[in-house]
Scaffold this motif. Structure first.
Motif, mmCIF file in Angstrom:
data_model
loop_
_atom_site.group_PDB
_atom_site.id
_atom_site.type_symbol
_atom_site.label_atom_id
_atom_site.label_comp_id
_atom_site.label_asym_id
_atom_site.label_seq_id
_atom_site.Cartn_x
_atom_site.Cartn_y
_atom_site.Cartn_z
ATOM 1 N N LEU A 267 47.615 53.818 43.541
ATOM 2 C CA LEU A 267 49.081 52.898 43.471
ATOM 3 C C LEU A 267 50.205 53.610 44.062
ATOM 4 C CD1 LEU A 267 50.193 51.818 40.176
ATOM 5 C CD2 LEU A 267 51.879 53.289 41.397
ATOM 6 N N SER B 289 56.518 48.757 41.454
ATOM 7 C CA SER B 289 55.581 49.962 42.343
ATOM 8 C C SER B 289 54.064 48.561 42.883
ATOM 9 C CB SER B 289 54.791 50.324 41.115
ATOM 10 O OG SER B 289 54.226 50.348 39.827
ATOM 11 N N ASP B 290 53.006 49.466 43.650
ATOM 12 C CA ASP B 290 52.879 48.033 44.139
ATOM 13 C C ASP B 290 51.121 49.215 43.359
ATOM 14 O OD1 ASP B 290 54.034 46.391 45.452
ATOM 15 O OD2 ASP B 290 54.559 48.148 46.908
ATOM 16 N N TYR B 291 49.769 48.511 43.053
ATOM 17 C CA TYR B 291 49.058 48.417 42.470
ATOM 18 C C TYR B 291 47.593 48.022 43.570
ATOM 19 C CZ TYR B 291 44.451 49.838 39.920
ATOM 20 O OH TYR B 291 43.597 50.031 39.288
ATOM 21 N N LYS C 208 53.169 50.240 35.669
ATOM 22 C CA LYS C 208 53.740 49.849 35.884
ATOM 23 C C LYS C 208 54.666 48.922 34.654
ATOM 24 C CE LYS C 208 52.088 46.035 38.799
ATOM 25 N NZ LYS C 208 53.473 46.372 39.975
ATOM 26 N N ALA D 76 47.310 51.586 35.151
ATOM 27 C CA ALA D 76 48.342 51.024 35.914
ATOM 28 C C ALA D 76 49.126 50.094 35.571
ATOM 29 C CB ALA D 76 47.187 50.362 37.512
ATOM 30 N N THR D 77 48.579 48.822 34.454
ATOM 31 C CA THR D 77 49.140 48.465 33.884
ATOM 32 C C THR D 77 50.674 48.938 33.106
ATOM 33 O OG1 THR D 77 47.739 46.751 33.662
ATOM 34 C CG2 THR D 77 49.079 46.498 32.242
ATOM 35 N N PRO E 123 58.439 48.818 37.589
ATOM 36 C CA PRO E 123 58.184 47.506 38.208
ATOM 37 C C PRO E 123 58.072 47.781 39.417
ATOM 38 C CG PRO E 123 59.734 47.851 36.659
ATOM 39 C CD PRO E 123 59.807 49.093 37.109
#
Length: 249
Positions: A107, A98-100, A92, A88-89, A96
């Motif tokens: 995600l 995106s929502d995790y 992102k 996920a890191t 940028p």
């Protein structure tokens, strides 16, 4: 490509604001796009009302990013399940916006505004706090598919009064998702109270004899309450998806 984008393209052809050859190029990638290691189903939103979902487990982060890029190019919203914090890191950094959600390992990337499709409210219930990660996966899935979703957590059969004091929320829901581990008894309780569809989700929560959710799965399949639908162990996504389809009827 979703229905609205396709309608827009057809309108442009009708009005003469786009050349036929250009429209053909845009349609060439329907129904799918082969990128070597994946065949991306761009037609799925037209058939089922929601784009293809990315299952991240055992996929390399480079593969996931490549799939996302192709989906975003076509204006498709992106939902990824079973995504580790490390992957996920990396994602992102490329996306940028995106929502995790680290608890449920989900995600999302919203490319186009989500259309409200649900006709009622989906209620997601978890038996225990340990079941919340799976319940959250169902919540995010159903919300991302255009539904109003409410939650009721940690109301299992070990303290049944916790469930019963929320009877108004239970009775007013259009579809109910019940997530439980251990012996998996809670869906039977809920199913005996309501005349709405109940989707049961067994979780791998429990001690040795729970067999990583198998005992909960078997308990739910053998429910005394009629009409309960059961999905796979820890499959919050599948429950949220099924609830969304039911909530459109």
């Amino acid at each position: 490509m979703d229905v609205n984008l396709l309608k827009d393209l057809l309108e442009k052809i009708k009005n003469g604001t786009i050349e036929i050859d250009e429209a053909i190029q845009k349609l060439k990638l329907l129904p799918f796009e082969d990128i070597g290691f994946a065949s991306i189903d761009h037609h799925r939103d037209l058939r089922r009302g929601f784009p293809e979902v990315i299952y991240a487990r055992r996929k390399r982060v480079e593969e996931i990013i490549a799939i996302i890029e192709k989906m975003v190019e076509k204006g498709e919203n992106v939902l990824i399940t079973r995504l580790t914090d490390t992957k996920a890191t990396h994602i992102k950094k490329h996306f940028p916006s995106s929502d995790y959600y680290p608890l449920s390992k989900v995600l999302t990337i919203e490319v186009t505004s989500r259309e409200k499709k649900g006709k009622g409210t989906i209620l997601v219930i978890s038996a225990g706090t340990a079941d919340i990660p799976v319940a959250e996966e169902a919540v995010i899935t159903a919300t991302f598919m255009g539904n109003d979703v409410k939650t009721l957590f940690d109301v299992g059969v070990a303290g049944l009064h916790r469930l019963l004091q929320n009877k108004d929320a239970i009775m007013s829901a259009s579809v109910i998702v019940v997530v439980a581990g251990m012996e998996g008894a809670l869906p039977s309780i809920v199913g005996g109270l309501v005349d709405k569809p109940v989707i049961a989700v067994p979780t791998s929560t429990g001690y040795g004899a729970s067999f990583r959710g198998l005992s909960a799965l078997l308990g739910m399949l053998n429910s005394c309450a009629a009409g309960i639908t059961v999905v796979n162990i820890d499959n919050g996504f599948g429950a949220g998806y099924a609830a969304s389809l039911i909530n459109r009827l």
